[in-house]
Design an enzyme around this catalytic site. Structure first.
Site, PDB file in Angstrom:
ATOM      1  N   HIS A 122       0.814  -1.208   0.000  1.00 24.41           N
ATOM      2  CA  HIS A 122       0.000   0.000   0.000  1.00 24.41           C
ATOM      3  C   HIS A 122       0.851   1.263   0.000  1.00 24.41           C
ATOM      4  O   HIS A 122       0.369   2.318  -0.417  1.00 24.41           O
ATOM      5  CB  HIS A 122      -0.955  -0.014   1.193  1.00 24.41           C
ATOM      6  CG  HIS A 122      -2.111  -0.943   1.003  1.00 24.41           C
ATOM      7  ND1 HIS A 122      -3.361  -0.720   1.543  1.00 24.41           N
ATOM      8  CD2 HIS A 122      -2.219  -2.102   0.303  1.00 24.41           C
ATOM      9  CE1 HIS A 122      -4.178  -1.703   1.193  1.00 24.41           C
ATOM     10  NE2 HIS A 122      -3.496  -2.558   0.454  1.00 24.41           N
ATOM     11  N   HIS A 285      -1.975 -12.692  -1.957  1.00 26.14           N
ATOM     12  CA  HIS A 285      -3.011 -13.417  -1.233  1.00 26.14           C
ATOM     13  C   HIS A 285      -2.610 -14.850  -0.903  1.00 26.14           C
ATOM     14  O   HIS A 285      -3.426 -15.629  -0.416  1.00 26.14           O
ATOM     15  CB  HIS A 285      -4.316 -13.371  -2.018  1.00 26.14           C
ATOM     16  CG  HIS A 285      -4.914 -12.002  -2.064  1.00 26.14           C
ATOM     17  ND1 HIS A 285      -6.104 -11.710  -2.689  1.00 26.14           N
ATOM     18  CD2 HIS A 285      -4.469 -10.814  -1.558  1.00 26.14           C
ATOM     19  CE1 HIS A 285      -6.365 -10.427  -2.569  1.00 26.14           C
ATOM     20  NE2 HIS A 285      -5.379  -9.861  -1.891  1.00 26.14           N
TER      21      HIS A 285
END
Length: 751
Positions: A122, A285
């Protein structure tokens, strides 16, 4: 990794915006405190001129990160400090943090690695290729608004966990570098081989005011779309406060195919193709989980809005313990694999092995659960619990979008290919905004040349000496090329630079290559004529059998020679600084699609506004100046000089406020501020104007990018300096200094 433009050249203010709202202070009214509800904000709260004139130009974006705000002082050399680090020791200290769970924020599965991967992702993932803004390069995740974006929920804890490491190494390790390095260490300690790491990201000390994050004034709103879900440029996320896409699907609609469209568009806008996109989503993920143990209403204020006693932390949850198994971040509650702290290929296995049905998290968010599957997925904080595999809507996009599915199945069947693709995509993600490899620091910088880094060939031979430089200037001025042509070509080459992601610039002479040579702002036909003439000068010089001159150097040198001649014609002798050493890039070293993002849709320095521009020209001029890292005085003197030198795109006469074009005079400022003329608009869009004298005769024409230097009070004050009777020498001196700065913006080889 999910949980959950143009720069700000003007300051939209809404009555209920956080910057105009006045906090309630206990006892304030009774005590006669000036901080009272309903009053205009005090300057310390963001009040002032912008309160009264919200559309005024925001010249503060031309004064970013001033020296007075830097506690380290101008002499601090971060590169030298970073080189002195024992990087393996730093990484060992980070690794210890990752597996030392803290009671105040317990680690999922006993390992903070997945949290740190999300933090690094991020930090870097705000980058967008259209204007080069965002990214990890300055550690902006520490500051508003990014520190309080909904998609960055609870990353304040990740950074706080790293404080002991930052404290130990002090200013030798910037926060910006630490965030990315920690992401790498997290991957490595969980069994993944990364592609490399480069340091060199220097911290800044204030929030960025020059990034346009979108038009919305409410978190997670999405006013950025028009037509058939066409995302506004230069934005790279689907909603205000998200890094990329909504993991529940577009606007919370759990449609994997529709979500794939959003994914493809947002990842494309940060320079990722389909293969890199699949690798990043699946690779990220592979680790960790999302958090949605309870209702969103249980979560308190974000870090920027939290009370003082929270000390910079936010999102305090009142749901049970508020942490560990009770944590709430995105509202989703998904763990993708049975080994969430170890690298593997299980994400793809789970993606394709089961059929999924729509369900909801404990917080009420849309997610998917495998039908007819065994409970193989561990609980993050209770070893006695297992659950069935689950997926996000955006995970299923990798299965139901045809192109993504093909790539996903190939990665599923070829784990080594997947690992390599993820390693390369992660490296690109976390280094995309750092510019050329000359800026990379540390022992882990890969030796492989990567096209997205805009590589340049190695410099060979001895640099030009003073006599050779002088001889080349004479040869250039002996051609049929005009001052305007030479100045325009040099500007087209150098002013492609963006301080945001350190791309573009004169080094490489890519102005002669696709796509730059065809850009409308560069006047392709005129540019081709200049390049042919300069190539002739180069061939003549090189044929002497001595040193060679690169076209990149020659373009800049020719522009400088033209400036010197124009100043001489104005009665001022000046030498334009020139440092040789530029090289010429080849077409196969230039990613045409990637470089297309650098094409200027506007350039007020050349009085150019393309059809795609959406703001008035004066705002766009400031945006371009910001990308060129120019100050307000530098912007002012460059516009005035380039106008009288005749550097407008298309040979436009707008703003050429002189009877002596091609001569470096201060006539632009003198005539703009002439009290004997009156300006009036000549277009319905009020973007073109004419000036008439007392007799009614049209004397000049101009655009908003010209008239703003007489209209805006701060720019007028600067224009008055250069319009003064005593300003002739100062104008030339300042123009040359600003010109030289632009010509050398990409000379990282000189640092």
């Amino acid at each position: 990794m999910t949980e959950n433009h143009e720069s700000h050249v003007f300051d939209p203010v809404t009555p209920d915006s956080p910057e105009t709202a006045v906090p309630e202070v206990p006892g304030a009214q009774a005590a006669g405190c000036p901080v009272a509800h309903g009053r205009a904000p005090h300057p310390t709260q963001g009040g002032g001129n912008r309160q009264w004139w919200p559309d005024r130009l925001n010249l503060k974006i031309l004064a970013k990160n001033p020296a007075v705000a830097n506690p380290l002082g101008g002499d601090f050399d971060y590169a030298a400090a970073f080189r002195g680090l024992d990087l393996p020791a730093v990484k060992r200290d980070i690794a210890e943090v990752l597996t030392t769970s803290q009671d105040w924020w317990p680690a999922d599965f006993g390992n903070y690695g997945p949290l740190m991967i999300r933090m690094a992702w991020h930090s870097a993932g705000t980058y967008r290729i259209s204007d080069g803004r965002g990214g990890a390069g300055a550690g902006q995740q520490r500051f508003a608004p990014l520190n309080s974006w909904p998609d960055n929920g609870n990353l304040d804890k990740a950074r706080r966990l790293l404080w002991p490491v930052k404290k130990k190494y002090g200013q030798a390790l910037s926060w910006a570098d630490l965030l990315i390095l920690t992401g790498n260490v997290a991957l490595e300690t969980m069994g993944f081989k990364t592609f490399g790491f480069a340091g060199g990201r220097e911290d800044v000390w204030e929030s960025e005011e020059d990034v346009y994050w979108g038009p919305e004034t409410t978190w997670l709103d999405d006013e950025r779309y028009t037509g058939d879900r066409e995302l506004e440029n230069p934005l790279g996320a689907v909603q205000m406060g998200l890094i990329y896409v909504n993991p529940e699907g577009p606007n919370g609609n759990p449609d994997p195919v529709a979500a794939a469209r959003d994914i493809r568009e947002t990842f494309r806008r940060m320079a990722m193709n389909d293969e890199e996109t699949v690798a990043l989503i699946a690779g990220g993920h592979t680790f960790g989980k999302t958090h949605g143990a309870g209702p969103a209403e249980s979560v308190g204020a974000d870090p920027e809005g939290a009370p003082l006693e929270e000390q910079g932390l936010g999102w305090r949850s009142s749901y049970r313990s508020g942490k560990g198994g009770d944590a709430i971040t995105s509202g989703l509650e998904v763990t993708w694999t049975s080994t969430p702290t170890r690298w593997g290929n299980e994400f793809f296995h789970n993606l394709f092995a089961y059929e999924y049905e729509l369900t909801k998290s404990p917080a009420g968010a849309h997610q998917w659960i495998a039908k007819d599957a065994e409970a193989t997925i561990p609980d993050a904080h209770d070893a006695s619990k297992k659950q069935k595999p689950q997926m996000l809507t955006t995970d299923l996009s990798l299965r139901f979008d045809p192109a993504y599915e093909q790539i996903s199945r190939r990665f599923h069947e070829n784990p080594e290919e997947f690992a390599d693709a993820f390693a390369r995509a992660w490296y690109k993600l976390t280094h995309r905004d750092m510019g050329p490899v000359q800026r990379y620091l540390g022992p882990e910088v890969p030796s492989e040349v990567l096209l997205w880094q805009d590589p340049l060939p190695a410099r060979t031979g001895e640099p030009l000496d003073a006599a050779e430089i002088a001889a080349l200037k004479e040869q250039v001025l002996a051609t049929d090329l005009t001052v305007a042509q030479l100045v325009s070509a040099a500007w087209a080459s150098a002013a492609s630079f963006r301080g945001s992601d350190k791309r573009g610039g004169a080094n490489g002479a890519r102005v002669r290559l696709e796509p730059q040579r065809g850009w409308e702002a560069n006047d392709p036909d005129e540019l081709a004529q200049v390049l042919r003439a300069l190539e002739g000068v180069k061939e003549s010089f090189d044929a002497k059998g001595g040193k060679q001159v690169s076209l990149a150097d020659l373009i800049v040198l020719a522009g400088g020679a033209a400036v010197e001649q124009a100043a001489k014609d104005a009665g001022v002798e000046v030498e334009v600084p020139f440092t040789p050493g530029r090289v010429d890039a080849a077409q196969d070293q230039t990613d045409v699609e990637s470089f297309a993002a650098l094409e200027p849709a506007y350039d007020g320095f050349r009085n150019y506004v393309g059809k795609a521009a959406r703001l008035p020209a004066e705002y766009l001029l400031l945006d371009r100046a910001n990308l060129l890292t120019l100050s307000a005085p530098e912007t002012t003197v460059l516009v005035g000089g380039l106008r009288v030198l005749g550097a407008n795109t298309g040979g436009s006469k707008h703003g050429v406020l002189t009877d002596r074009p091609g001569t470096l005079t201060n006539d632009f400022f003198v005539n703009l501020l002439d009290l004997g003329i009156t300006w009036k608009s000549t277009s319905s869009a009020q973007d073109e104007f004419e000036a008439r004298d007392a007799s009614g005769k049209v004397k000049w024409t101009g655009t908003r990018a010209d008239l703003v230097f007489g209209s805006n009070s701060e720019l007028r004050a600067l224009a008055e300096v250069y319009a003064g009777d005593d300003a002739r020498q100062k104008f030339v001196t300042d123009f040359v200094a600003a010109w030289s700065k632009v010509m050398d913006l990409d000379r990282f080889d000189l640092v």
